[in-house]
Each structure stands twice: as structure tokens, then as C-alpha cells.
Scaffold this active site. Structure first.
Site, PDB file in Angstrom:
ATOM      1  N   HIS A 189       0.818  -1.220   0.000  1.00 38.10           N
ATOM      2  CA  HIS A 189       0.000   0.000   0.000  1.00 38.10           C
ATOM      3  C   HIS A 189       0.851   1.268   0.000  1.00 38.10           C
ATOM      4  CE1 HIS A 189       1.079  -0.259   4.215  1.00 38.10           C
ATOM      5  NE2 HIS A 189       0.704   1.019   4.338  1.00 38.10           N
TER       6      HIS A 189
ATOM      7  N   HIS B 127       1.730   6.887  -0.010  1.00 40.98           N
ATOM      8  CA  HIS B 127       0.958   6.011   0.878  1.00 40.98           C
ATOM      9  C   HIS B 127      -0.498   5.966   0.426  1.00 40.98           C
ATOM     10  CE1 HIS B 127      -0.958   4.589   4.556  1.00 40.98           C
ATOM     11  NE2 HIS B 127       0.250   4.230   4.984  1.00 40.98           N
TER      12      HIS B 127
END
Length: 151
Positions: A55, A70
């Protein structure tokens, strides 16, 4: 110049629903609310870290600038589901190259915000000057931030 890693709206970190990002504790930067599930390299550089759950990724430019990208907030809880990395640690990337593909619907259906912080990760070590450029952004194009070292 930092291109947008996503197609969407570039907004202030203050809009990120996570205190560490919103208050700049992770470093200065901007955030993008994505409209599609593809994150691209916003700078030329080297992939220096790819989080195990895919992620998030960190890229280092030849100038020493390190950017943390992120995808979403608390998406580590998805344990990699819905994230497909297209790069590996140590790989050289160029602006616009796909880094990670992700399932926007899976993230939102799981109850997580998709807003994606773009952080100058090594701001504590070097006095980077960061100027954000908010508004509509297209992946791999335009500029969401100008980052430089003081002259």
C-alpha cells in the site's frame, strides 16, 4: 518538480484523516484523492522501499529527495488485498511509470479513505523547501509540489 502520482484532486495534508499525516509529523507534502486505481512515479529515481502489504512505496531521486507515497489511510489492515505492485526494491523508475495498481472499490468498501499522502520522507535530515500546487491532477503530469534545497 514532483508530478502527481495519481489522477484526482491534489489537496492539503490537513485534509488527510490521520493526525500523523495531517499535522506534518511524517514530513511535508500534499495528498491526492484518486479517481482511478493506478499510482505512477512522480519523480525519476530508485524504489528504495516497498511496504510488504504493497500500500506504500518510497522513491529516492538522485538529489537525495525521498518521497513516501501512501495509498489510503489504515490500508495496511488490508494485508495487501487489492494492491498489485508493478515495481521492486532497487528498480529505477521514471516519471509516469506504474508503481502500484489498486482496487479503489475494495478500499472504500472496506471502510478506508483512499486519500493518498505524498510525503517528503527525509525532511528531518535535509532542509527541503516544499511548495504545494493544489487542484486537479493527472497521473505522471503537471506538478503537485516543487521541492528544492535552499540556495
Amino acid at each position: 518538480m514532483v508530478a502527481s502520482p495519481l489522477t484526482g484532486a491534489c489537496v492539503s495534508l490537513a485534509e488527510v484523516p490521520d493526525e500523523a499525516f495531517a499535522q506534518g509529523m511524517m514530513g511535508p507534502g500534499a495528498a491526492v484523492i484518486p479517481q482511478e486505481g493506478r499510482m505512477v512515479a512522480p519523480i525519476d529515481g530508485t524504489v528504495v522501499h516497498l511496504i510488504k502489504s504493497h500500500h506504500a512505496v518510497m522513491i529516492e531521486h538522485s538529489s537525495g529527495l525521498q518521497l513516501l507515497l501512501h495509498i489510503g489511510i489504515n490500508t495496511v489492515s488490508l494485508k495487501g488485498q487489492g494492491f498489485t505492485p508493478r515495481v521492486r526494491v532497487g528498480e529505477q523508475v521514471t516519471v509516469g511509470q506504474t508503481l502500484i495498481e489498486f482496487d479503489l472499490n475494495a478500499i472504500t468498501s472496506a471502510g478506508y479513505p483512499v486519500i493518498t499522502p505524498v510525503i517528503v520522507a527525509n525532511a528531518a535530515e535535509q532542509p527541503w523547501e516544499v511548495q504545494q500546487d493544489y487542484g486537479n491532477a493527472e497521473a505522471g503530469r503537471g506538478t503537485i509540489m516543487k521541492v528544492s534545497l535552499p540556495q
